[in-house]
Design an enzyme around this catalytic site. Structure first.
Site, PDB file in Angstrom:
ATOM      1  N   GLY A 442       0.823  -1.198   0.000  1.00 45.52           N
ATOM      2  CA  GLY A 442       0.000   0.000   0.000  1.00 45.52           C
ATOM      3  C   GLY A 442       0.854   1.243   0.000  1.00 45.52           C
ATOM      4  O   GLY A 442       2.045   1.215   0.331  1.00 45.52           O
ATOM      5  N   GLY A 444       0.436   5.620   0.886  1.00 40.42           N
ATOM      6  CA  GLY A 444      -0.415   6.707   1.342  1.00 40.42           C
ATOM      7  C   GLY A 444       0.401   7.773   2.020  1.00 40.42           C
ATOM      8  O   GLY A 444       1.624   7.870   1.844  1.00 40.42           O
ATOM      9  N   GLY A 445      -0.275   8.608   2.803  1.00 40.19           N
ATOM     10  CA  GLY A 445       0.392   9.707   3.484  1.00 40.19           C
ATOM     11  C   GLY A 445       1.425   9.255   4.485  1.00 40.19           C
ATOM     12  O   GLY A 445       2.304  10.028   4.870  1.00 40.19           O
ATOM     13  N   GLY A 447       3.534   6.829   3.930  1.00 46.53           N
ATOM     14  CA  GLY A 447       4.641   6.212   3.217  1.00 46.53           C
ATOM     15  C   GLY A 447       4.211   4.950   2.494  1.00 46.53           C
ATOM     16  O   GLY A 447       3.040   4.573   2.470  1.00 46.53           O
ATOM     17  N   VAL A 449       4.378   0.841   2.006  1.00 49.59           N
ATOM     18  CA  VAL A 449       4.539  -0.354   2.821  1.00 49.59           C
ATOM     19  C   VAL A 449       4.828  -1.535   1.898  1.00 49.59           C
ATOM     20  O   VAL A 449       4.127  -1.758   0.916  1.00 49.59           O
ATOM     21  CB  VAL A 449       3.267  -0.631   3.654  1.00 49.59           C
ATOM     22  CG1 VAL A 449       3.508  -1.811   4.587  1.00 49.59           C
ATOM     23  CG2 VAL A 449       2.874   0.593   4.454  1.00 49.59           C
ATOM     24  N   ASP A 564      -5.382   7.092  16.408  1.00 53.56           N
ATOM     25  CA  ASP A 564      -6.000   6.861  15.099  1.00 53.56           C
ATOM     26  C   ASP A 564      -6.473   5.415  14.977  1.00 53.56           C
ATOM     27  O   ASP A 564      -6.306   4.782  13.947  1.00 53.56           O
ATOM     28  CB  ASP A 564      -4.996   7.178  13.989  1.00 53.56           C
ATOM     29  CG  ASP A 564      -5.670   7.299  12.619  1.00 53.56           C
ATOM     30  OD1 ASP A 564      -6.872   7.598  12.575  1.00 53.56           O
ATOM     31  OD2 ASP A 564      -4.992   7.069  11.613  1.00 53.56           O
TER      32      ASP A 564
END
Length: 749
Positions: A442, A444-445, A447, A449, A564
């Site tokens: 994946g 995203g914001g 980084g 993975v 989160d």
């Protein structure tokens, strides 16, 4: 002709008699239950939304009226009214006694209106009543003692009205009550003893924001079934806290704020597990967990005997002077001793400080040499970064394959351009990691993975942090290393384990265990070829997540806040055991990038497979906090709180638990004729709370998949109560994660 006239006259008379006889029958066509409901409509003086306009005396069946539910009853020729739900309509008026004639009425929900006047005692002639919700009105008068005459009454919520006067001793007759909520009234006086032991099934008790006075009843400690929060705050209770409250179940959170309580807090049982917020704004309280020491009472000097007094008199004033001089000498010696101890302490602190400063400069000199080696390695000297990894360590023999152990790091190692192992059992070096097969999981914001399969066939997860820009400074690296070391020391079966990290000016990596079975979000949505999660599996996941969060809050070195938590950050292994990821990550992002955008966007973008962290850094911008996230606590979304706290984690867990129980997303659409699209967004928390307020059947709220497990009904209900306590709008009213975990562990035991 005459005969024809007679026949016409006879037919006319018969027709008139038919009309006269049928007219009253038409008026009496409405059932007795319908007539009682019309009495309520007549008692309403203002109906701004015309919510009762459909209640018509011309109908023969009230069961089709808005807000009315009916059921067929054995022995009755017509359906009987069993539920009235006319809430939030701003109705003005009063509650008529005629509602008490509804003998089969089970649920009466009139909350959120402007009804005034007393609650009529005749209302409780409705002997089938088990849920009465009259909160958020303007009702006055005393507490309705007649409520305890109803044999099946389980839920009584009269909060936020204007009820006044004392609680009657007759309250002990409410033996079937499970929820008693009287908050926000004008009730006063001393609570009589002997009430609470009779309420063996009481689960929720809220007496807050009234004017009760006198001591807290000691027999409150006998409420063995109590759960959630026992709320006695914002009253005038005085005296000490009864030690019997320590006998309450360990799942109970106390709220004794804003009273006049005095004395030392008993450190027994449940009382010893409460946080300081439970006792705030009681100026006379002292002891743990408050930071107010209890004053040590001076021991009175022994009285001088009669013979002694005679001797003093015989000796004149000289003896008294000698005794006084001796006392002054003793006090002088004690003062001198104190000064001597203070000087010694100061000298010790200075010596320790000198040693620390010397050690710091020594390490700094070694770090400079280490940095030079790192720069040379960038110019094409392979393998030099390994020697740099040993630089400044306690000994070269401690490094294995280019790694420094976490212990070595704490002793002063850790230069830029090295891989640091947080686990001595982790034997993979950077070159092997870079040569291994990698698969993108994946981006995203937070980084990118990767899943990386190393030489022995095992897999690890590698997160590439930040945007690759250099922050240019060793001081920032030290902060980063300190943060990662704190994260690496957090070990729990339900938390993703950090194995190693790598720092260089243009590359920052986190290496963790790879969890093979995806995340909870995907499992709840259902994956092709796999059955939906059973109740036993969901309960196991909920318990594991609660234990992991409780460990994070209370047992980790930094007392971490996740910040989160959501289903995509709860990873599942092959046995569906949960592993919480993404704690502490935003703090690291703020240390690895010159821009705050990575940290700001991290929580809104999910990779689907997290690694370590998402606790907000103290420097996080408000733009990050304002991002929409239905799992985030309302005080964070509204920017009332500047950063997440442990109680906001509790709220997030409650939303996740509700999602597991209902199978519905945290925000869902429901039909709404008032919107152009025909739908409105409804929050899951409010939807479930409203369902419990209206005593809707469990089948309407629970995930249909769970309905096949009939034996689990009581367990599911208990889990709903845990989730509702976690999602309370008041952060102080939410239980601690330790309490939540213990509560879930008690289910099915």
């Amino acid at each position: 002709m005459m005969r024809r006239r007679r026949l016409y006259l006879f037919a006319t008379i018969v027709s008139m008699m038919h009309i006269i006889l049928l007219a009253p029958m038409r008026c009496l066509a409405l059932s007795p239950d319908g007539l009682s409901l019309l009495a309520f409509k007549a008692a309403v003086s203002d109906d701004p939304s015309s919510s009762l306009a459909g209640w018509s005396e011309d109908d023969d069946d009230p069961c089709r009226w808005p807000g009315i539910s009916c059921a067929n009853v054995t022995g009755s020729a017509f359906p009987r009214v069993v539920g009235i739900a006319v809430s939030g309509k701003n109705l003005s008026g009063y509650i008529p006694s005629e509602l008490g004639t509804l003998l089969y009425l089970r649920r009466l929900n009139l909350h959120g209106n402007r009804l005034s006047g007393p609650i009529p005692a005749q209302l409780f002639n409705a002997s089938s009543l088990h849920s009465l919700f009259l909160y958020d009105n303007r009702l006055s008068g005393p507490f309705p003692a007649a409520a305890c005459d109803v044999p099946r009454l389980q839920n009584l919520d009269l909060s936020r009205n204007a009820l006044a006067g004392p609680l009657p001793p007759a309250l002990r007759g409410c033996r079937q009550l499970q929820r008693l909520i009287l908050a926000g009234n004008r009730l006063s006086g001393v609570i009589p003893t002997g009430i609470w032991p009779e309420m063996a099934g009481l689960v929720q008790l809220d007496l807050s924001s009234n004017a009760f006075e006198g001591p807290i009843p000691p027999d409150l400690g006998e409420l063995d079934s109590l759960g959630g929060t026992l709320n006695l705050s914002h009253n005038h209770f005085s005296g000490g806290i009864p030690s019997t409250l320590g006998n309450l179940p360990s799942t109970v959170s106390l709220d004794l704020r804003y009273n006049n309580l005095t004395g030392e807090i008993p450190g027994v049982g449940t009382l010893a597990n409460q946080g300081p917020t439970a006792f705030l704004n009681n100026p006379g309280l002292c002891g743990f967990p408050l930071l107010i020491p209890c004053e040590v009472r001076a021991v009175p000097a022994p009285e001088v005997s009669g013979a002694g007094r005679g001797a003093v008199a015989a000796g004149g004033s000289g003896t008294g002077t000698d005794e006084a001089t001796a006392g002054e000498r003793g006090r002088g010696m004690r003062t001198g001793l104190i000064v001597l101890i203070s000087v010694a302490d100061a000298a010790g602190v200075a010596l320790v400080g000198l040693v620390v400063v010397c050690a710091y400069w020594k390490v700094k000199d070694k770090d400079k040499g280490c940095a030079k080696l790192g720069r040379r390695s960038e110019k094409g000297e392979p393998g030099r970064w390994r020697r740099c990894g040993w630089c400044g360590a306690a000994g070269a023999e401690k490094g294995e394959g280019g790694f420094s152990s976490s212990d070595d790091e704490e002793e002063g190692g850790g230069a830029e351009g090295e891989m640091v192992s947080m686990d001595k059992g982790f034997k993979v070096d950077l070159e092997e990691l870079l040569r291994a097969s990698a698969y993108v999981l994946g981006k995203g914001g937070k980084g990118i993975v990767y899943k990386v399969v190393v030489g022995d066939g095992s897999a690890v997860a590698v997160r590439r942090l930040g945007d690759g820009e250099s922050v240019g400074g060793g001081g920032r690296y030290k902060e980063f290393a300190a943060e990662v070391r704190a994260m690496g020391r957090v070990r729990h079966p339900n938390l993703v384990k950090l194995r190693a990290y790598y720092w260089a000016p243009d590359e920052k990596l986190l290496i963790t265990d790879f969890i093979s079975n995806g995340n909870l979000a995907a499992a709840l949505r259902g994956r092709s070829g796999q059955p939906s999660l059973t109740w036993s599996v969901r309960l196991r996941i909920a318990r594991g997540v609660a234990r992991g969060l409780a460990h994070l809050h209370d047992c980790s070195p930094r007392k971490f806040v996740h910040g989160d938590l959501k289903p995509s950050n709860i990873l599942l292994d092959a046995d569906f055991n949960p592993h919480i990821s993404d704690f502490g990550l935003l703090r690291l992002l703020s240390l690895t990038s010159t821009s705050t955008s990575a940290a700001a966007n991290a929580s809104s973008t999910s990779t689907g497979l997290g690694l370590l962290g998402a606790a907000l850094p103290s420097s996080a911008k408000s733009s990050h906090i304002d991002l929409p996230n239905p799992y985030r606590a309302p005080e964070i979304r509204a920017a009332v709180a500047t950063r997440p706290a442990q109680k906001s984690d509790v709220y997030s867990f409650g939303v996740v638990l509700l999602e597991m129980l209902t199978g519905k997303p945290p925000e869902m659409s429901s039909p709404s004729p008032s919107t152009s699209s025909g739908e409105q967004v409804v929050g899951l928390v409010k939807w479930v709370a409203k369902g419990f307020d209206e005593a809707r059947p469990l089948t309407e709220m629970v995930d249909p998949v769970l309905l096949h497990e009939v034996h689990a009904k009581k367990e599911v209900v208990a889990a709903f109560y845990v989730a509702l306590a976690c999602t309370d709008t008041d952060p102080e009213a939410r239980p601690r994660m330790k309490t939540v975990s213990e509560n879930l562990d008690r289910i099915a035991k």
